[in-house]
Scaffold this active site. Structure first.
Site, PDB file in Angstrom:
ATOM      1  N   ASN A  10     -13.175  30.429  44.444  1.00 13.83           N
ATOM      2  CA  ASN A  10     -13.382  30.810  43.043  1.00 13.83           C
ATOM      3  C   ASN A  10     -13.186  32.317  42.955  1.00 13.83           C
ATOM      4  O   ASN A  10     -14.056  33.083  43.352  1.00 13.83           O
ATOM      5  CB  ASN A  10     -14.802  30.404  42.598  1.00 13.83           C
ATOM      6  N   LYS A  12     -12.999  34.231  40.389  1.00 16.30           N
ATOM      7  CA  LYS A  12     -13.639  34.910  39.243  1.00 16.30           C
ATOM      8  C   LYS A  12     -12.634  35.869  38.599  1.00 16.30           C
ATOM      9  O   LYS A  12     -11.448  35.559  38.575  1.00 16.30           O
ATOM     10  CB  LYS A  12     -14.926  35.614  39.705  1.00 16.30           C
ATOM     11  N   HIS A  95     -19.865  26.735  35.477  1.00 16.69           N
ATOM     12  CA  HIS A  95     -20.264  27.694  36.520  1.00 16.69           C
ATOM     13  C   HIS A  95     -21.465  28.495  36.012  1.00 16.69           C
ATOM     14  O   HIS A  95     -21.572  28.774  34.818  1.00 16.69           O
ATOM     15  CB  HIS A  95     -19.095  28.621  36.861  1.00 16.69           C
ATOM     16  N   GLU A  97     -22.165  31.515  35.960  1.00 15.61           N
ATOM     17  CA  GLU A  97     -21.848  32.712  35.157  1.00 15.61           C
ATOM     18  C   GLU A  97     -21.473  32.317  33.726  1.00 15.61           C
ATOM     19  O   GLU A  97     -21.758  33.045  32.774  1.00 15.61           O
ATOM     20  CB  GLU A  97     -20.739  33.524  35.856  1.00 15.61           C
ATOM     21  N   GLU A 167     -24.683  24.824  43.209  1.00 15.69           N
ATOM     22  CA  GLU A 167     -24.737  26.263  43.493  1.00 15.69           C
ATOM     23  C   GLU A 167     -26.067  26.822  43.001  1.00 15.69           C
ATOM     24  O   GLU A 167     -26.221  27.097  41.801  1.00 15.69           O
ATOM     25  CB  GLU A 167     -23.611  26.993  42.764  1.00 15.69           C
ATOM     26  N   GLY A 173     -23.469  35.257  45.003  1.00 13.12           N
ATOM     27  CA  GLY A 173     -23.152  36.687  45.067  1.00 13.12           C
ATOM     28  C   GLY A 173     -24.294  37.557  45.578  1.00 13.12           C
ATOM     29  O   GLY A 173     -24.252  38.776  45.456  1.00 13.12           O
ATOM     30  N   SER A 213     -22.911  32.307  48.371  1.00 13.61           N
ATOM     31  CA  SER A 213     -22.886  33.146  49.577  1.00 13.61           C
ATOM     32  C   SER A 213     -22.379  32.411  50.823  1.00 13.61           C
ATOM     33  O   SER A 213     -22.869  32.658  51.929  1.00 13.61           O
ATOM     34  CB  SER A 213     -24.261  33.769  49.828  1.00 13.61           C
TER      35      SER A 213
HETATM   36  P1  PGA Z   1     -20.263  33.668  46.134  1.00 15.09           P
HETATM   37  O1  PGA Z   1     -19.903  32.928  44.763  1.00 15.09           O
HETATM   38  O2  PGA Z   1     -19.621  32.869  47.250  1.00 15.09           O
HETATM   39  O3  PGA Z   1     -19.675  35.032  46.016  1.00 15.09           O
HETATM   40  O4  PGA Z   1     -21.747  33.670  46.255  1.00 15.09           O
HETATM   41  C1  PGA Z   1     -19.886  31.526  44.660  1.00 15.09           C
HETATM   42  C2  PGA Z   1     -19.534  31.107  43.250  1.00 15.09           C
HETATM   43  O5  PGA Z   1     -19.934  31.798  42.299  1.00 15.09           O
HETATM   44  O6  PGA Z   1     -18.865  30.100  43.015  1.00 15.09           O
END
Ligand code: PGA
Length: 252
Positions: A10, A12, A95, A97, A167, A173, A213
């Protein structure tokens, strides 16, 4: 285990068209022999170029979001059939976000899932609890509500083109990956919830990915768990080397 293993990057809001092209050109030969599915959720602007660069490879290109409408006066929105037209084969939906920054709720997410399935774009439904919900003992009720609401009315026949991503919001993140045991417990619960929506037989075939992560150093432990079928990878998917290492270390 007969479920497909899936690794989704992903990106982003990262990478220009030029960066997308050089990433995919470098990735292509490195994953040619992989039996797991390798997918990239990339920015809209890079879709067409990404699809062309991924031709004759096992890399599948998709988007990070989609509209719940087909067409019309919805400034700034992009619909599933437009994404299909650009060559996308799947989309992330819900997601964290999108939920937290752009205020998408479970009903809106449901409308997006239904629209994507109708237009033959595979939805990757993202769910997960916040730290506050975990601390208040609301992990299962949160996940159950997210799954049951978003999948209400989805026809059983459609679920072969569907996967779920768990998630935990506190792990995205932050560098705080869920332990394999915490992740497995949530995945097992999600599979039970999928069983309530469809049937336990169908639920046993739906891939459930872990996200939050994920790194080369923690993927093997996660993938050792019986209900973890792959990963949704943010930060570590932006560098070819770490993305490929996660796929290799994670393939069971
Ligand atoms: P990350 O993000 O691996 O940077 O924690 C995962 C995601 O948001 O899908």
């Amino acid at each position: 285990m007969s479920r497909t293993q899936i690794f989704i990057g992903n990106w982003k809001m990262h990478k220009t068209i030029t960066e997308t092209l050089s990433f995919i050109r470098e990735l292509k030969p490195l994953v040619q022999a992989e039996t797991s599915k390798v997918m990239l959720a990339i920015p809209y602007t890079s879709l067409q170029a990404g699809v062309q660069a991924a031709e004759k490879s096992n890399i599948v290109i998709g988007s990070q979001n989609v509209s719940d409408e087909h067409e019309g006066p919805f400034t700034g929105e992009i619909s599933p059939w437009m994404l299909k037209d650009a060559g996308a084969e799947f989309t992330l939906i819900g997601h964290s976000e999108r939920r937290h920054i752009f205020h998408e709720n479970n009903e809106w997410i449901r409308a997006k899932v239904l629209r994507a399935l109708k237009d033959d774009l595979m939805p990757v439904l993202c769910i997960g609890e916040t730290l506050e919900q975990r601390e208040k003992g609301k992990v299962e009720s949160t996940l159950e509500q997210q799954v049951l609401t978003a999948l209400r009315g989805v026809p059983k026949e459609e679920v072969q083109h569907f996967c779920l991503a768990y998630e935990p919001v506190w792990a995205i993140g932050t560098g705080k990956v869920a332990t394999p045991e915490i992740a497995q417990k949530a995945h097992e619960f999600c599979r039970k919830a999928l069983g309530e929506v469809f049937s336990h037989h169908i639920a046993s075939k739906i891939p459930i990915l872990y996200g939050g992560s994920v790194k080369p150093s923690n993927i093997a432990g996660l993938m050792d768990q019986p209900d973890i079928d792959g990963a949704l990878i943010g930060g570590a998917s932006l560098i070819v080397d770490s993305f490929v290492t996660i796929i290799r270390e994670g393939s069971k």
